[in-house]
Design an enzyme around this catalytic site. Sequence first.
Site, PDB file in Angstrom:
ATOM      1  N   ALA A 260       0.843  -1.194   0.000  1.00 57.99           N
ATOM      2  CA  ALA A 260       0.000   0.000   0.000  1.00 57.99           C
ATOM      3  C   ALA A 260       0.872   1.236   0.000  1.00 57.99           C
ATOM      4  O   ALA A 260       1.963   1.246   0.577  1.00 57.99           O
ATOM      5  CB  ALA A 260      -0.924   0.027   1.209  1.00 57.99           C
ATOM      6  N   ASP A 261       0.385   2.268  -0.655  1.00 55.24           N
ATOM      7  CA  ASP A 261       1.044   3.567  -0.601  1.00 55.24           C
ATOM      8  C   ASP A 261       0.343   4.496   0.385  1.00 55.24           C
ATOM      9  O   ASP A 261       0.947   5.436   0.882  1.00 55.24           O
ATOM     10  CB  ASP A 261       1.093   4.186  -1.990  1.00 55.24           C
ATOM     11  CG  ASP A 261       2.117   3.494  -2.872  1.00 55.24           C
ATOM     12  OD1 ASP A 261       3.253   3.977  -2.947  1.00 55.24           O
ATOM     13  OD2 ASP A 261       1.792   2.444  -3.453  1.00 55.24           O
ATOM     14  N   ARG A 262      -0.936   4.222   0.628  1.00 51.87           N
ATOM     15  CA  ARG A 262      -1.647   4.941   1.677  1.00 51.87           C
ATOM     16  C   ARG A 262      -2.911   4.166   2.028  1.00 51.87           C
ATOM     17  O   ARG A 262      -3.620   3.695   1.150  1.00 51.87           O
ATOM     18  CB  ARG A 262      -2.010   6.357   1.231  1.00 51.87           C
ATOM     19  CG  ARG A 262      -2.579   7.211   2.369  1.00 51.87           C
ATOM     20  CD  ARG A 262      -2.843   8.647   1.937  1.00 51.87           C
ATOM     21  NE  ARG A 262      -1.665   9.330   1.437  1.00 51.87           N
ATOM     22  CZ  ARG A 262      -1.429  10.632   1.607  1.00 51.87           C
ATOM     23  NH1 ARG A 262      -2.280  11.371   2.294  1.00 51.87           N
ATOM     24  NH2 ARG A 262      -0.350  11.192   1.091  1.00 51.87           N
TER      25      ARG A 262
END
Length: 391
Positions: A260-262
Amino acid sequence: MSNSALVGIKFTDDKLEIVNQLLLPHTTQFIEITSIEDAHDAIKSMKIRGAPAIASCASLALVSHLSKALKVSPSPDFLASPDALVAHVTQILEYLYTARPTAVNLGAATARLRARLRESVEAEKKDVKGIVDDLIAVGRAIADEDVGRNKEMAKWGGDWLIKQVKGAGGTGDGLNVLTVCNTGSLATSGYGTALGLITYLHEQGKLGKAYFTQTAPYHQGSRLTALELQTLQIPSTMICDTMVGSLFQHHEIHAVAVGADRVARNGDTANKIGTYQAAVLAARHNIPFIVVAPVSTVDMSIADGASIPIEHRPALEACLVRGALHPPTHDATGGKILAEVMITPPGRAAAGVYNPSFDVTPAELITAVVTEKGVATRDEGQVVFDLSGVV
């Protein structure tokens, strides 16, 4: 190849080097980051990528910059006073954050450094060197902490999956897991997030096979994940992004594990483009969909995925592929000759290309969110997560 993990970042004696991921898997070239501008360019151009890795790169670039400044005579102007230092470092951190705004790890790292800067200045007991030493310690910690937490979340997620499979009547052995993009040592400071989970299952003798998408248009899967799995000697099969549905129809897949990036407060997750469609298909086939990410990736300040900024890459990047010539062709030094090739009609980039770098998977399609603090699942009947116990 050796079965030891790949190294993407080297930092010794204030010298920061990163492997140029744009040249992998055919050429392994370490480039030195000699300035803050070098770090910004490396992150923005994706010479280094992966949310934890770019946070480490940015932090260590600041550490290198400050460490070198302490050794210069006469001292730079920004070391003349705490106020001058605050102005200088704040400008650097704001600049680094603009390199890739979707990945919250970069924002979390710069925020952590700003907080330490503020605390050290407000203490009023430290001179400029003492404040700089504090920043250097935090910058190093941001990178050093990554490997340990990756191993923790990999174990949490791997053990959770084994338990789920056994609870459904399976043996917990021979588990087949699909992943998207690259989330291993090259995307972090070591071991990895979702690929770390796969590595953990392999180390425990529980993995059957890892499947991974090519992850167009940058091909982080076919270039980077393929190289990592091959280096670690983990059984694996590559598929094109459009083959996920077919894979689920014809092969037993026990889980999809992604990074995940966010992650928003409700569990909505931004990750590499192609993740959302894999989640939709996983839901259709009742396959657990697991997000593996450090606490620093969870952004409790935003309610849901609608508030996550989505980076759009230049149109030209989707019109090109890069790699080694085939059949293999070598230069005078014996190195493979690399090439960049346009795969669209001329002018396509100017005519229009939709090229988001990330998509957002709604929480209702996610089975579990794993951090170094544990595993969060949705309560029965709920479409959102309570992440308070894993952040």
